[in-house]
Design an enzyme around this catalytic site. Structure first.
Site, PDB file in Angstrom:
ATOM      1  N   ASP A   1       0.812  -1.216   0.000  1.00  0.00           N
ATOM      2  CA  ASP A   1       0.000   0.000   0.000  1.00  0.00           C
ATOM      3  C   ASP A   1       0.848   1.269   0.000  1.00  0.00           C
ATOM      4  OD1 ASP A   1       0.611  -1.081   2.540  1.00  0.00           O
ATOM      5  OD2 ASP A   1      -0.882   0.146   3.536  1.00  0.00           O
ATOM      6  N   HIS A  58       5.454  -1.158  10.781  1.00  0.00           N
ATOM      7  CA  HIS A  58       4.652  -2.324  10.978  1.00  0.00           C
ATOM      8  C   HIS A  58       5.310  -3.621  10.500  1.00  0.00           C
ATOM      9  CE1 HIS A  58       1.202  -4.389   8.545  1.00  0.00           C
ATOM     10  NE2 HIS A  58       1.183  -4.906   9.726  1.00  0.00           N
TER      11      HIS A  58
HETATM   12 FE1  FEO Z   1       0.037   0.577   5.556  1.00  0.00          FE
HETATM   13 FE2  FEO Z   1       2.082  -1.849   6.792  1.00  0.00          FE
HETATM   14  O1  FEO Z   1       1.206  -0.857   5.477  1.00  0.00           O
END
Ligand code: FEO
Length: 405
Positions: free
Chosen positions: A82, A145
């Site tokens: 993304d 993340h």
């Molecule tokens: Fe919005 Fe870990 O990607």
């Protein structure tokens, strides 16, 4: 939508995804945004890209400010699809741009693209890139993340580009927290921030606390936090930091959520007296039926409560499948600082309650035992037992919650 200036000569050039409802399994009823940022300086620099589907939107936004081919540097804070999906096309249009990413970012980039002709620089925490009047400091943030993740701090603007951290999955015409609060409400922004943390960052509370402490020790002056999803914290950056610190420290509401599913309604019938018992102890209680609720909403409500009672009928000596699915999601998110209990109906075998307690213990969650089971259909006496179970459970939760006050 064209680029929007967020600081002098620093622009949001991202994309709003109003339609996405399934974000790798996470239900996003409010859509999301893929934020990226363009700095116009001696060396024009792009920070992150957008999801592949929005490549042309992102390019148009950049071109509304500067011809994309003039970009000299591209910082990739995170290689998940993304945020890096549009990089291949952008590199076709700006092939001479130098890329800055972490060592793990480069490893991933090499897997996603043919990078043989790209100029990729790997960076570590504290390394600085001067692009003119602005200097960019990189801060690795592994697992926030993915292992490759980092943040970029722009000292002269007091701006922390925080990538996934501090984001929300919400599509909106508002780009800034104060705009969003005016158009919607502060509680909606907070709820969205908690929802995102619960479903994406819950496993990494310890790392989040350590990273925020590290950033504080670096003495960075932060007056704006710009994440890669959702709203930019222009007016209340400290609120975002405080919310993350609280969640990472186990703070939550003195509240109990009942999460259940049902086969012939017996487990469902049990939820009512249990909820009344909890209420009569003065504790807020929410009841969630799994097959009527998106999984990520169930996870969020779990996270927003000090305690959770999970209800399941026994089916073929097993827990009900939708309840097992909830537990699978929860297990992956490695929850902490929550107290649990189980209840449910059975015909002749039983087994769901035992299975649930075993799972809670595997997750190292506190448990209140025993749970409560009912054969076939709750009798009047069973309903009274359920009410008392709710009251007793709530009393234990109050004691446990006091550890966090
Ligand atoms: Fe919005 Fe870990 O990607």
């Amino acid at each position: 939508m064209k680029g929007i200036e967020i600081k002098p000569d620093i622009y949001w050039t991202g994309a709003i995804d109003w339609a996405v409802r399934d974000f790798h399994g996470y239900v996003t009823p409010s859509g999301t945004t893929y934020n990226n940022y363009l700095i116009i300086d001696k060396e024009p620099t792009l920070i992150d890209t957008v999801k592949y589907d929005f490549t042309e939107v992102g390019i148009e936004n950049i071109n509304s400010i500067i011809k994309l081919s003039k970009i000299k540097n591209i910082v990739i804070n995170h290689i998940e699809n993304d945020h890096m999906g549009a990089l291949g096309r952008i590199m076709e249009l700006a092939p001479e741009a130098a890329i800055y990413t972490t060592a793990k970012g480069k490893q991933g980039m090499d897997r996603f693209f043919d990078t043989s002709k790209w100029k990729i620089n790997t960076v570590k925490t504290g390394e600085v890139l001067t692009i003119g009047k602005y200097t960019l400091t990189f801060i690795e943030s592994p697992m926030l993340h993915w292992p490759d993740s980092m943040m970029t701090y722009i000292k002269e603007a007091g701006l922390l580009i925080s990538q996934d951290a501090f984001g929300q999955h919400c599509a909106s015409t508002a780009r800034f927290d104060d705009e969003f609060i005016e158009q919607n409400s502060l509680s909606e922004l907070e709820d969205s921030t908690v929802d995102y943390y619960a479903n994406i960052l819950m496993p990494f509370g310890k790392l989040i606390k350590a990273k925020i402490t590290e950033i504080q020790k670096l003495g960075l002056s932060i007056d704006m936090i710009a994440p890669d999803h959702g709203i930019i914290w222009r007016k209340h950056p400290q609120k975002a930091i405080d919310m993350y610190l609280d969640m990472a420290s186990g703070k939550t509401n003195k509240k109990i959520t009942i999460i259940y599913d049902t086969m012939w309604h017996s487990t469902e019938v049990m939820t009512h007296p249990i909820m009344l018992g909890i209420r009569d102890e003065g504790i807020d209680c929410k009841v969630i039926k799994l097959r009527a609720t998106p999984m990520s909403v169930a996870i969020k409500e779990f996270w927003k409560s000090r305690a959770c009672l999970v209800g399941s009928p026994t089916l073929n000596n097993e827990v009900f499948p939708s309840v097992a699915e909830f537990i699978t999601h929860l297990r992956g998110l490695r929850p902490k600082d929550r107290i649990t209990g189980a209840f449910g109906s059975f015909g002749w075998g039983g087994g769901a309650i035992k299975w649930l307690y075993e799972e809670f213990k595997k997750m190292k969650l506190e448990t209140i035992e025993p749970g409560i089971g009912v054969q076939y259909r709750p009798s009047t006496e069973d309903m009274d037992r359920c009410y008392q179970f709710g009251r007793d459970f709530a009393k234990e939760v109050v004691k446990y919650h006091s550890n966090y006050e």
